[in-house]
Write an enzyme that holds these catalytic residues in place. Structure first.
Site, PDB file in Angstrom:
ATOM      1  CD  GLU A   1      88.187 -21.929  27.768  1.00  0.00           C
ATOM      2  OE1 GLU A   1      87.978 -20.902  28.458  1.00  0.00           O
ATOM      3  OE2 GLU A   1      87.746 -22.079  26.624  1.00  0.00           O
TER       4      GLU A   1
ATOM      5  CD  GLU B   1      86.576 -23.316  21.195  1.00  0.00           C
ATOM      6  OE1 GLU B   1      85.718 -22.541  21.624  1.00  0.00           O
ATOM      7  OE2 GLU B   1      87.774 -22.988  21.010  1.00  0.00           O
TER       8      GLU B   1
END
Length: 280
Positions: free
Chosen positions: A160, A165
């Protein structure tokens, strides 16, 4: 009016020393690998009101239970829907809106889109221009997930790459990370970028990675602030052997950000101006 002139610059395939003076930048003695990714293969500008391009995007729905990961594996609180209340294209922007409402057993709704089996690739430059929501418990994300070979492999072995974020209660900070076997969840390899004179919820910024063989470079508004290589991870480097697809979502609550509180205002909207992908 949209400003489509902002994009991360192309670079020649050389090894350079990058001297970045902004907070959270790379150390000036770090050697950075920079490649040329100048072939534009995805140019999603959300130009048709009311329509998300179904040839590129899948809309995921639910609370993760159907996928075998209730709370999407992170103790998230939202139920993702395909309703226009949560997902819409207006005036050249994609709007992902989180709402506080009772829906299918959840207290919040939002939206999540991805490109699995429609656009997957290995290596390239991925970037998106966004304005993020604000408030405790808001968790907007722009990320890449490795192909799971039709469910025969599981996370984190598939890898990932978190391009961006944000914790909604921290409007001047974003982070980028990688997850893999031996360095997943709270043990991810990550770094924060701190804005000195801007915010993520009042201003648009371009978030991107340049992903090549044995390196991933992280950028904000043309600033290279981190590089991750196989020497940086504490397990297997799983980013050279498979294709990855794009995910954009706005979660509510969860392990990374914490739950909303009495000061969190709803609805909250994540605006995406464009998504672009370049390859060699």
């Amino acid at each position: 009016m949209k400003n489509n002139n902002i994009r991360i610059k192309d670079f020649k395939a050389i090894i350079i020393f990058v001297h970045v003076l902004l907070m959270s930048s790379c150390n000036t003695d770090e050697t950075q690998t920079v490649a040329t990714f100048d072939n534009l293969v995805i140019n999603e500008e959300f130009s048709t009101d009311g329509n998300l391009d179904s040839s590129l995007w899948n809309i995921e729905t639910g609370d993760g239970t159907a996928q075998g990961i209730p709370g999407w594996g992170n103790n998230e609180l939202e139920y993702y829907t395909d309703r226009t209340e949560n997902l819409s294209v207006e005036n050249g922007y994609l709007l992902i809106t989180a709402r506080q409402e009772s829906f299918n057993g959840s207290s919040y709704t939002s939206a999540r889109i991805q490109t699995k089996n429609k656009f997957q690739t290995q290596f390239g430059r991925f970037e998106a221009r966004m304005r993020l929501p604000n408030g405790q418990g808001m968790w907007p994300a722009f990320w890449l997930l490795g192909d799971d070979n039709n469910g025969t492999e599981i996370w984190p072995n598939i890898g990932e790459i978190d391009i961006m974020e944000n914790r909604g209660q921290q409007p001047t900070t974003i982070s980028g990370a990688v997850h893999g076997p031996g360095y997943s969840g709270g043990n991810s390899i990550n770094k924060e970028f701190n804005f000195s004179d801007s915010r993520v919820d009042t201003d648009f910024h371009v978030y991107g990675v340049e992903w090549g063989e044995n390196y991933i470079n992280y950028y904000v508004d043309d600033v290279l602030y981190n590089q991750i290589t196989p020497e940086d991870v504490t397990g297997e480097w799983v980013f050279n052997d498979r294709s990855f697809y794009i995910i954009i979502n706005l979660a509510v609550g969860g392990d990374f950000v914490g739950n909303p509180n009495s000061e969190t205002l709803f609805p909250q909207t994540m605006l995406i101006d464009y998504v672009k992908v370049y390859q060699q």
